[in-house]
Design a protein around this motif. Structure first.
Motif, PDB file in Angstrom:
ATOM      1  N   TRP A   3       0.811  -1.213   0.000  1.00  0.00           N
ATOM      2  CA  TRP A   3       0.000   0.000   0.000  1.00  0.00           C
ATOM      3  C   TRP A   3       0.848   1.268   0.000  1.00  0.00           C
ATOM      4  CZ3 TRP A   3      -3.722  -1.314   4.683  1.00  0.00           C
ATOM      5  CH2 TRP A   3      -4.524  -2.419   4.357  1.00  0.00           C
ATOM      6  N   PHE A   4       2.110   1.152   0.334  1.00  0.00           N
ATOM      7  CA  PHE A   4       2.917   2.337   0.629  1.00  0.00           C
ATOM      8  C   PHE A   4       2.926   3.386  -0.490  1.00  0.00           C
ATOM      9  CE2 PHE A   4       6.910   4.726   0.500  1.00  0.00           C
ATOM     10  CZ  PHE A   4       6.744   5.464   1.656  1.00  0.00           C
ATOM     11  N   PRO A   5       3.145   3.020  -1.779  1.00  0.00           N
ATOM     12  CA  PRO A   5       3.172   4.071  -2.806  1.00  0.00           C
ATOM     13  C   PRO A   5       1.889   4.890  -2.857  1.00  0.00           C
ATOM     14  CG  PRO A   5       4.074   2.018  -3.668  1.00  0.00           C
ATOM     15  CD  PRO A   5       3.465   1.686  -2.338  1.00  0.00           C
ATOM     16  N   VAL A   6       0.740   4.220  -2.768  1.00  0.00           N
ATOM     17  CA  VAL A   6      -0.543   4.932  -2.782  1.00  0.00           C
ATOM     18  C   VAL A   6      -0.674   5.797  -1.532  1.00  0.00           C
ATOM     19  CG1 VAL A   6      -3.056   4.671  -2.716  1.00  0.00           C
ATOM     20  CG2 VAL A   6      -1.677   3.174  -4.184  1.00  0.00           C
ATOM     21  N   PHE A   7      -0.326   5.222  -0.383  1.00  0.00           N
ATOM     22  CA  PHE A   7      -0.403   5.963   0.879  1.00  0.00           C
ATOM     23  C   PHE A   7       0.472   7.210   0.828  1.00  0.00           C
ATOM     24  CE2 PHE A   7       1.415   6.956   5.023  1.00  0.00           C
ATOM     25  CZ  PHE A   7       0.274   7.152   5.791  1.00  0.00           C
ATOM     26  N   TYR A   8       1.688   7.053   0.321  1.00  0.00           N
ATOM     27  CA  TYR A   8       2.619   8.184   0.308  1.00  0.00           C
ATOM     28  C   TYR A   8       2.098   9.315  -0.574  1.00  0.00           C
ATOM     29  CZ  TYR A   8       6.765  11.040  -0.035  1.00  0.00           C
ATOM     30  OH  TYR A   8       7.623  12.106   0.012  1.00  0.00           O
ATOM     31  N   LYS A  21      -7.497  -1.784  -6.721  1.00  0.00           N
ATOM     32  CA  LYS A  21      -7.576  -2.854  -5.723  1.00  0.00           C
ATOM     33  C   LYS A  21      -7.005  -2.394  -4.387  1.00  0.00           C
ATOM     34  CE  LYS A  21      -6.252  -7.659  -4.900  1.00  0.00           C
ATOM     35  NZ  LYS A  21      -5.495  -8.829  -5.422  1.00  0.00           N
ATOM     36  N   ILE A  22      -5.867  -1.694  -4.435  1.00  0.00           N
ATOM     37  CA  ILE A  22      -5.249  -1.192  -3.207  1.00  0.00           C
ATOM     38  C   ILE A  22      -6.156  -0.180  -2.519  1.00  0.00           C
ATOM     39  CG2 ILE A  22      -3.339   0.216  -2.322  1.00  0.00           C
ATOM     40  CD1 ILE A  22      -1.537  -1.178  -4.399  1.00  0.00           C
ATOM     41  N   ILE A  23      -6.776   0.708  -3.305  1.00  0.00           N
ATOM     42  CA  ILE A  23      -7.703   1.703  -2.754  1.00  0.00           C
ATOM     43  C   ILE A  23      -8.844   0.997  -2.020  1.00  0.00           C
ATOM     44  CG2 ILE A  23      -9.418   3.454  -3.362  1.00  0.00           C
ATOM     45  CD1 ILE A  23      -6.600   4.528  -3.498  1.00  0.00           C
ATOM     46  N   THR A  24      -9.379  -0.058  -2.634  1.00  0.00           N
ATOM     47  CA  THR A  24     -10.471  -0.819  -2.006  1.00  0.00           C
ATOM     48  C   THR A  24     -10.024  -1.417  -0.681  1.00  0.00           C
ATOM     49  OG1 THR A  24     -11.425  -1.369  -4.165  1.00  0.00           O
ATOM     50  CG2 THR A  24     -12.049  -2.769  -2.310  1.00  0.00           C
ATOM     51  N   GLU A  25      -8.824  -2.002  -0.663  1.00  0.00           N
ATOM     52  CA  GLU A  25      -8.309  -2.614   0.565  1.00  0.00           C
ATOM     53  C   GLU A  25      -8.072  -1.566   1.651  1.00  0.00           C
ATOM     54  OE1 GLU A  25      -4.826  -4.657  -0.715  1.00  0.00           O
ATOM     55  OE2 GLU A  25      -5.918  -6.278  -1.716  1.00  0.00           O
ATOM     56  N   MET A  26      -7.533  -0.414   1.277  1.00  0.00           N
ATOM     57  CA  MET A  26      -7.276   0.649   2.254  1.00  0.00           C
ATOM     58  C   MET A  26      -8.587   1.254   2.761  1.00  0.00           C
ATOM     59  SD  MET A  26      -3.918   2.478   0.523  1.00  0.00           S
ATOM     60  CE  MET A  26      -3.683   3.644   1.867  1.00  0.00           C
ATOM     61  N   SER A  27      -9.581   1.317   1.882  1.00  0.00           N
ATOM     62  CA  SER A  27     -10.894   1.836   2.294  1.00  0.00           C
ATOM     63  C   SER A  27     -11.528   0.942   3.353  1.00  0.00           C
ATOM     64  CB  SER A  27     -11.825   1.943   1.079  1.00  0.00           C
ATOM     65  OG  SER A  27     -11.359   2.921   0.173  1.00  0.00           O
ATOM     66  N   ARG A  28     -11.400  -0.366   3.174  1.00  0.00           N
ATOM     67  CA  ARG A  28     -11.939  -1.305   4.150  1.00  0.00           C
ATOM     68  C   ARG A  28     -11.294  -1.137   5.524  1.00  0.00           C
ATOM     69  NH1 ARG A  28     -11.532  -6.437   0.094  1.00  0.00           N
ATOM     70  NH2 ARG A  28     -13.439  -6.035  -1.136  1.00  0.00           N
ATOM     71  N   LYS A  29     -10.043  -0.690   5.510  1.00  0.00           N
ATOM     72  CA  LYS A  29      -9.329  -0.445   6.763  1.00  0.00           C
ATOM     73  C   LYS A  29      -9.643   0.938   7.339  1.00  0.00           C
ATOM     74  CE  LYS A  29      -6.599  -3.966   7.886  1.00  0.00           C
ATOM     75  NZ  LYS A  29      -6.495  -4.519   9.247  1.00  0.00           N
ATOM     76  N   LEU A  70      -8.756   3.821   5.980  1.00  0.00           N
ATOM     77  CA  LEU A  70      -7.633   4.741   5.785  1.00  0.00           C
ATOM     78  C   LEU A  70      -7.908   5.775   4.703  1.00  0.00           C
ATOM     79  CD1 LEU A  70      -4.686   2.169   5.891  1.00  0.00           C
ATOM     80  CD2 LEU A  70      -5.684   3.465   7.781  1.00  0.00           C
ATOM     81  N   ILE A  71      -8.925   5.536   3.895  1.00  0.00           N
ATOM     82  CA  ILE A  71      -9.195   6.376   2.734  1.00  0.00           C
ATOM     83  C   ILE A  71     -10.665   6.733   2.655  1.00  0.00           C
ATOM     84  CG2 ILE A  71      -9.417   6.208   0.200  1.00  0.00           C
ATOM     85  CD1 ILE A  71      -6.697   4.974   0.094  1.00  0.00           C
ATOM     86  N   ILE A  72     -10.928   7.954   2.170  1.00  0.00           N
ATOM     87  CA  ILE A  72     -12.288   8.403   1.891  1.00  0.00           C
ATOM     88  C   ILE A  72     -12.425   8.570   0.384  1.00  0.00           C
ATOM     89  CG2 ILE A  72     -13.945  10.284   2.170  1.00  0.00           C
ATOM     90  CD1 ILE A  72     -12.642  10.898   4.858  1.00  0.00           C
ATOM     91  N   GLU A  73     -13.460   7.965  -0.193  1.00  0.00           N
ATOM     92  CA  GLU A  73     -13.732   8.093  -1.625  1.00  0.00           C
ATOM     93  C   GLU A  73     -14.980   8.939  -1.841  1.00  0.00           C
ATOM     94  OE1 GLU A  73     -13.086   4.626  -4.354  1.00  0.00           O
ATOM     95  OE2 GLU A  73     -13.205   3.496  -2.470  1.00  0.00           O
ATOM     96  N   LYS A  74     -14.955   9.715  -2.926  1.00  0.00           N
ATOM     97  CA  LYS A  74     -16.146  10.478  -3.297  1.00  0.00           C
ATOM     98  C   LYS A  74     -16.137  10.705  -4.795  1.00  0.00           C
ATOM     99  CE  LYS A  74     -14.039  15.016  -2.464  1.00  0.00           C
ATOM    100  NZ  LYS A  74     -14.131  16.303  -1.712  1.00  0.00           N
ATOM    101  N   LYS A  75     -17.285  11.014  -5.352  1.00  0.00           N
ATOM    102  CA  LYS A  75     -17.394  11.259  -6.778  1.00  0.00           C
ATOM    103  C   LYS A  75     -16.790  12.614  -7.140  1.00  0.00           C
ATOM    104  CE  LYS A  75     -19.626   7.551  -8.125  1.00  0.00           C
ATOM    105  NZ  LYS A  75     -19.030   6.613  -9.101  1.00  0.00           N
ATOM    106  N   ASP A  76     -16.145  12.652  -8.286  1.00  0.00           N
ATOM    107  CA  ASP A  76     -15.592  13.900  -8.805  1.00  0.00           C
ATOM    108  C   ASP A  76     -16.745  14.786  -9.274  1.00  0.00           C
ATOM    109  OD1 ASP A  76     -14.237  15.936 -10.014  1.00  0.00           O
ATOM    110  OD2 ASP A  76     -13.023  14.666 -11.328  1.00  0.00           O
TER     111      ASP A  76
END
Length: 317
Positions: free
Chosen positions: A42-47, A73-81, A83-89
């Protein structure tokens, strides 16, 4: 490391994979040591997101040079944890914009000490080595972007195999090969024509006795390619490059290139100023070869071949 010393550079992929696995294993332990709830992948996305900007998945993928599905896929995994907030552009509802959540930002604060200690540890390793791995990786990445390892291996294979190719002058014992190789490729793509039979049935009378020549490519003394230089009665051209044929079994071994170079050199020794040829654009590898040799397309001329739809010339310097 005895195995890699024995196998050598051909095991570069296996050795790099082993090093990567070792570092990734240590990375997981390091995250645990600092109580940072991240996975190494996850680190590259997190950074990227830790820099504070909201980004689309496409933008992240481009920045870290990963595929879009991999980042998604990484975004989905981090969202489950959490760590990330998703929203529509707002500008484009088809795209999602992501950013670190409160929990993600808390991890970002916590991870700074880990970064400091990790950099010091890596510098310690570098001080104990004779080579700068980081710089070496940069160099390899740059060089492989210019030309991949796969392409380089193909080139080396062609070079090695081409060293087994010998170019010989035509003798009557090769008449069967001259006809068979030409008939094979012509029949594969087109049909034999009257002008073909004239040259292939009587190469001595149609080509050699009129001041032309024929070269034969041999691998282990077996004819695998042929090419003719036909004397032309034309004020614009001295010779025609004709009847080039390479066995499908020998394709990819540089036979066509070596034959063509040899026949052009023969034309030079005969004092030729210009060489002419006829072909068909269906034969893309052949057309590419002629362009590589310096041939250029010329205006249509009268031709005895139905299959001819391109004519080219080479000015010999």
């Amino acid at each position: 490391m005895e195995f890699f010393d024995k196998v050598g550079k051909v095991a570069i992929g296996s050795r790099l994979r082993m090093l990567t696995e070792k570092i990734t294993e240590d990375a997981a332990h390091i995250y645990s040591l600092y109580e940072v709830d991240l996975q190494p992948k996850w680190f590259p996305v997190f950074y990227v997101l830790s820099q504070g900007e909201e980004k689309t998945i496409t933008a992240i993928a481009k920045e870290i040079r990963h595929s879009h599905p991999s980042v998604s896929k990484i975004i989905t995994e981090m969202s489950r944890k959490g760590l990330i907030i998703e929203k529509k552009d707002k500008a484009d509802g088809r795209r999602n914009i992501v950013k670190l959540s409160k929990k993600g930002n808390e991890i970002n604060d916590k991870i700074q000490h880990q970064f400091t200690d990790l950099e010091s540890a890596i510098e310690q390793i570098s001080d104990q080595t004779n080579h700068n791995l980081w710089k070496a990786i940069e160099e390899w990445e740059f060089i492989l972007e210019q030309k991949s390892l796969f392409t380089r291996v193909k080139e080396q294979r062609k070079k090695r195999e081409s060293e087994n190719v010998k170019i010989a002058d035509y003798t009557p014992e090769y008449q069967w090969a001259f006809r068979a190789l030409n008939e094979e490729w012509i029949s594969t793509y087109f049909k034999m024509e009257a002008a073909d039979y004239k040259a292939l049935d009587d190469p001595e009378g149609y080509i050699l006795s009129k001041g032309g020549c024929i070269l034969v490519a041999l691998i282990d003394n077996e004819p695998v390619g042929v090419c003719a230089l036909v004397k032309m009665d034309d004020p614009d051209y001295d010779y025609e490059l004709a009847k080039m044929a390479v066995s499908p079994r020998a394709q990819g071994k540089n036979v066509g290139w070596l034959l063509a170079q040899a026949i052009i050199q023969k034309a030079k020794t005969l004092g030729a100023a210009k060489i002419y040829l006829e072909s068909n654009t269906l034969l893309k590898p052949a057309i590419n070869l002629y362009h590589k040799l310096g041939f250029e397309k010329v205006a249509g001329r009268a031709t005895p071949y139905e299959r001819c739809n391109i004519q080219m010339e080479l000015t010999i310097v």
